[in-house]
Design a protein around this motif. Sequence first.
Motif, short mmCIF file in Angstrom:
data_model
loop_
_atom_site.label_atom_id
_atom_site.label_comp_id
_atom_site.label_asym_id
_atom_site.label_seq_id
_atom_site.Cartn_x
_atom_site.Cartn_y
_atom_site.Cartn_z
N ASN A 144 1.12 -1.15 -0.07
CA ASN A 144 0.28 -0.15 -0.03
C ASN A 144 1.32 1.11 0.01
O ASN A 144 1.50 2.13 0.74
CB ASN A 144 -0.72 0.16 0.82
N LEU A 145 1.00 1.67 -1.49
CA LEU A 145 2.07 3.10 -1.19
C LEU A 145 1.32 3.90 -0.94
O LEU A 145 1.90 5.02 -0.08
CB LEU A 145 2.49 3.48 -2.68
N ASP A 146 0.01 4.34 -0.96
CA ASP A 146 -0.98 5.72 -0.88
C ASP A 146 -0.88 6.09 0.86
O ASP A 146 -0.65 6.82 1.34
CB ASP A 146 -1.57 5.39 -0.87
N LYS A 147 -0.75 4.37 1.76
CA LYS A 147 -0.97 4.90 3.40
C LYS A 147 0.62 5.81 3.73
O LYS A 147 0.84 6.35 4.39
CB LYS A 147 -1.18 4.03 3.63
N MET A 148 1.58 4.38 3.09
CA MET A 148 3.01 5.12 3.43
C MET A 148 3.12 6.53 2.94
O MET A 148 4.17 7.57 3.65
CB MET A 148 4.33 4.00 2.54
N LEU A 149 2.74 6.93 1.76
CA LEU A 149 3.22 8.06 1.74
C LEU A 149 2.12 9.21 2.38
O LEU A 149 2.23 10.54 1.42
CB LEU A 149 3.47 8.37 0.06
N HIS A 150 1.43 8.81 2.56
CA HIS A 150 0.24 10.36 2.66
C HIS A 150 -0.11 10.44 2.22
O HIS A 150 -0.82 11.96 2.02
CB HIS A 150 0.86 10.52 4.09
N ARG A 151 -1.19 9.86 0.93
CA ARG A 151 -1.57 10.22 -0.30
C ARG A 151 -2.58 9.50 0.24
O ARG A 151 -3.23 8.73 0.56
CB ARG A 151 -0.89 9.60 -1.49
N GLY A 152 -3.98 10.02 -0.48
CA GLY A 152 -5.34 9.88 -0.73
C GLY A 152 -6.03 9.55 0.18
O GLY A 152 -6.04 10.96 0.89
N LYS A 153 -6.86 9.06 1.02
CA LYS A 153 -7.38 8.91 2.26
C LYS A 153 -6.99 9.08 3.56
O LYS A 153 -7.06 9.52 4.25
CB LYS A 153 -8.06 7.80 2.35
N TYR A 154 -5.33 8.82 3.36
CA TYR A 154 -4.41 8.52 4.21
C TYR A 154 -3.73 10.26 4.22
O TYR A 154 -2.49 9.94 5.46
CB TYR A 154 -3.56 7.66 3.52
N ASN A 155 -4.11 11.12 3.88
CA ASN A 155 -3.46 12.64 3.57
C ASN A 155 -4.14 12.92 4.51
O ASN A 155 -4.93 14.30 4.20
CB ASN A 155 -3.93 13.01 2.58
N MET A 156 -4.17 13.82 6.31
CA MET A 156 -4.83 13.77 7.19
C MET A 156 -2.92 14.96 7.73
O MET A 156 -3.49 15.19 8.54
CB MET A 156 -4.78 12.85 8.12
N GLU A 157 -1.94 15.21 7.46
CA GLU A 157 -0.99 16.03 7.95
C GLU A 157 -1.31 17.38 7.74
O GLU A 157 -1.71 17.91 6.73
CB GLU A 157 0.34 15.23 7.42
N HIS A 158 -0.14 18.06 8.16
CA HIS A 158 0.09 19.53 8.37
C HIS A 158 1.30 19.49 8.01
O HIS A 158 2.18 18.87 8.66
CB HIS A 158 -0.74 20.27 8.61
N PHE A 159 1.80 20.41 6.68
CA PHE A 159 2.94 20.83 7.45
C PHE A 159 3.70 22.77 7.74
O PHE A 159 2.64 22.72 7.45
CB PHE A 159 3.63 20.42 6.15
N VAL A 160 4.82 22.84 7.74
CA VAL A 160 4.74 24.33 8.59
C VAL A 160 6.17 24.68 7.02
O VAL A 160 6.60 24.10 6.70
CB VAL A 160 5.48 24.33 9.30
#
Length: 715
Positions: A565-581
């Motif tokens: 599951n590449l999307d989960k590892m890369l925080h993409r799609g439905k796994y994208n819940m991050e914020h950056f600064v």
Amino acid sequence: MSWIDWTIMILPLLAVLAIGAMAQRYTRSVADFLAAGRQAGRYLLSVADGAAAFGLITIIGQFEMNYNAGFALNFWNAFGSVVILAMTLTGFVTYRYRETRVLTMAQFFEMRYSRKFRIFAGSLAFISGIFNYALFPAVGARFFIYFCQLPDYFQIGSLSINTFGFIMAAFLSIALVIVLAGGQVTTMVTDCCQGIFSYIGYAVIVFVILYLFDFSDIHDAVLSRPEGKSFFNPFNIGKLESFNLLFIAIAVFAGVYNRNAWLGSQGYMCAAANPHEQKMAGILGTWRSGFIMTMLMLLVIGAYTYMNAPSYSAQASAVTQELTSRITPESVGGLEQTAHTIRNQMLVPVTMRHFLPTGVMGIFCALALFLMVSTDTTYMHSWGTILVQDIIQPIRKKPFTPKTQLLLLRCSIAGIAIFAWIFSFWFGQVTYILQFCALTGTIYLGGAGSCIIGGLYWKKGTTAGAYTAMLVGLTFGVCGFLISSYWESTFYPLLNASSPELLESWRVALGELGQMLPFVNWSVEPEVFKRQFPISGQEIYLLGMLSAIASYIIVSKLTCRKDFNLDKMLHRGKYNMEHFVDNDSAVIAVEEKSPKKKFHWRSLVGITAEYSRGDKILAWAVFGWTMFNISMLLVQLVLNLGFGIWSEETWFKFWCYYTLPLALLVGIVTTIWFTWGSCRDLFRLFRSMRNNYKQNSQEQPDADNGFVSENSDAE
């Protein structure tokens, strides 16, 4: 060296140490120590990483290569810039790696493969890295001994001190003070400051060399090269040996295969404020070299002119006499090949001492000291953190407390310095610096590229395939290093004693094979063959990479049971819940990617929705500059292949009236540009860290320590 030179050398170092002391107070968490709290801007990253990556050992390695091979290889090497451009503008590997939010490469290996593989890969990276780095102090110390004409021993009372060991200890201690104080924070800040100071020094040396040497003397020297070893003509280099077209082709291939694989400066790979800043720092890296490459080119040309132009024959004899009388087998470990290797290393530095004026010698010594210390801090930080983060912590299976983890990191870094001193003091180098780096790097890099690219881009890559690739690379690296390093002292005498006929047959067969293979010129003359293994470290590196790629693909195909599951590892799609600064500490929500769109010309240069107007201008400028250079190369290629090869005289004039003036113009522009940009980012970094410090808050929680609690999709 006069007192003026010593003053010029020491004062900038004291200033850098003072700035580092200011920065160390802001290191409060593990994430700060490992990745500078992920707050770095693009110019700060680009300049600091450039200063760390281009160390003193690299300078001397370039001296070795370019003095022997000239600059004709640069013509063919420039075609690799198209490949570099594509990787840079698209963020190949770097963007996806930053998306994983890992602190080390081996942490990514655990997320993608398994914890056991993380420990295994981290161990290989650590072993490969410390042996690769352990030669750095030796090369740096020898430079200062021979460049500054220091004695082999000096007296303190009745005690006789070895100068070589003392200088290594002194410079390693300076680097230790910097990196132990604040980890990646102090390392990055001091590297950036050293880079800023160095830009000025590079410019001064460039114009001094142009003033010192007459172009007629340069002409006489470089055009006296034998047939097949032209200094500037890329169509007349068929007899070059260690550094030739094959060397360049392997370097370009390895640049793609091992993108982000070498971990000597891994702290910079995850220190950016967000993935976009990381990508933009890579784009800026296209320009950051500025005057440094021009300085290296002119110093080599100046040294070659001094040693080969008829008007300098008396001075050249003095340099040769100094090298042969001082660097003997007895003084460097007892092997003739070691003495021969070190004479080649020190030829350009010793020659420089004979022609550089007072003041300029001090400037170059300051640059050498900066380059040495910046690489020491970065490499010690990288290999020390790898030992703790990627070997000890995963074995323990639970995270340390922040205080304990920081203590272990500092102890590990100190241990790296001690090992480097011991290895450098006793190891006798028998090959070129760049070939040694290729050999030691193969231990890890031979298989790492397969695991990284396959792990980031191929959902069918498996843990079994990764293990196989790493083991194949390890085999080539260890065998190549042992045979090359101990050929004269162990392997050749043993083989010659047991079966001299077989050894002679093998020597003849290697010579015939070398003549059959394109761009291969192995030295198999009896006297050379006796002291030096003919297959170079770069060629062993290529064999290791190709074998690892094949093994990774074959074994992964045979063992893949479930797509990763590449999307989960890369925080993409439905796994994208991050914020950056970002640089200004403004929180940016990273939205889910929209569906794929049709081709647009912006995709050629990697432009995405994250690009500002300035980012777009920079991306198109890099693309345009690269295309302009490639166009010029293609014009030269067509003119030479279609209308007759230019004469040596024409190639020399092209260098005089096009290559050199263009390099000077680019150097002036980039020096001003990057000095301004890196100073701006430094102020922003200090402001951000100071605000966080006053608020008594940490941007990253204690849990952000590189520990992986779940291997969700790893096999």
